[in-house]
Design a protein around this motif. Sequence first.
Motif, PDB file in Angstrom:
ATOM      1  N   SER A  65      20.642  -9.588 -14.657  1.00  0.00           N
ATOM      2  CA  SER A  65      19.522  -8.950 -15.353  1.00  0.00           C
ATOM      3  C   SER A  65      19.853  -7.491 -15.664  1.00  0.00           C
ATOM      4  O   SER A  65      19.548  -6.996 -16.755  1.00  0.00           O
ATOM      5  CB  SER A  65      18.250  -9.059 -14.506  1.00  0.00           C
ATOM      6  N   LYS A  89      13.484  -7.944 -15.483  1.00  0.00           N
ATOM      7  CA  LYS A  89      13.208  -7.543 -14.096  1.00  0.00           C
ATOM      8  C   LYS A  89      14.452  -7.688 -13.242  1.00  0.00           C
ATOM      9  O   LYS A  89      15.105  -8.721 -13.241  1.00  0.00           O
ATOM     10  CB  LYS A  89      12.099  -8.417 -13.502  1.00  0.00           C
ATOM     11  N   THR A 129      15.141 -14.142 -10.254  1.00  0.00           N
ATOM     12  CA  THR A 129      14.987 -14.807 -11.541  1.00  0.00           C
ATOM     13  C   THR A 129      15.049 -16.319 -11.312  1.00  0.00           C
ATOM     14  O   THR A 129      16.086 -16.857 -10.965  1.00  0.00           O
ATOM     15  CB  THR A 129      16.116 -14.375 -12.509  1.00  0.00           C
ATOM     16  N   ASP A 139      18.613 -14.998 -19.886  1.00  0.00           N
ATOM     17  CA  ASP A 139      18.881 -14.660 -18.484  1.00  0.00           C
ATOM     18  C   ASP A 139      18.669 -15.921 -17.657  1.00  0.00           C
ATOM     19  O   ASP A 139      17.559 -16.432 -17.552  1.00  0.00           O
ATOM     20  CB  ASP A 139      17.891 -13.557 -18.065  1.00  0.00           C
TER      21      ASP A 139
HETATM   22 MG    MG Z   1      17.956 -11.680 -12.470  1.00  0.00          MG
END
Ligand code: MG
Length: 204
Positions: free
Chosen positions: A41, A55, A63, A79
């Motif tokens: 990220s 984030k 995530t 992502d």
């Molecule tokens: Mg991440």
Amino acid sequence: MTAAMIIKSADFVTSAVKPSQYPADQYPEVAFAGRSNVGKSSLINTLVNRKRLVKTSSTPGRTQLINFFQVNQALSLVDLPGYGYAKVPMAVKRHWGPMIETYLKDRQSLKAVVLIMDIRRTPGIEEKNFIDWLRLYRRTPILVLTKADKLSKTKQKNQRRAIAAALEVGEPELILFSAKTRLGKPMVWSAIAATALDEVCDDD
Ligand code: MG
Ligand code: GTP
């Protein structure tokens, strides 16, 4: 060649766990994969010059969905949730493999996969298998060694050599990167441009 992507807009589009939830495959797409907490990220944020578009967290496994972002109405960035040692319940973990595999195998607009690894850790059979699996599906990955700022120049060199040997790739294939210092950002963009883009990058 170096390429600089001029970022006019970067926006979150949607999160998905299954194909029916993916956005329309309108733009060439680049996915970011790697172990949990490796810095996926953060790398995306660095590429698009944003601190918090995606984030980030010091807690591994933050995530958990496939997150789609759109850049300049020309490019889609994805992502992916991290694989490996994430501290997530087994029930959740069991869904990850198939969720990511389905996406990587079937997504029509997917043009490039960036595989992000921690420069401090020599990858094992897991990464090697993942690269072989991607090649099988004609998705030769762009290989990035991140958190380079955590090592001295000498140690960076040594680790790059060790990782190239472990993955059976040439050293020039490994891009050194740091979200902290922005080292390697133009290299990652030019690798993306070479694999995924025709005209959205300008040479600088
Ligand atoms: Mg991440
Ligand atoms: P998951 O979504 O949990 O799989 O993690 P991720 O791979 O998206 O990692 P994330 O970008 O959230 O970063 C994890 C931690 O590593 C955060 O505390 C970041 O600040 C830190 N980090 C990421 N990239 C770098 C880097 O290049 N240098 C340094 N020093 N820290 C980094």
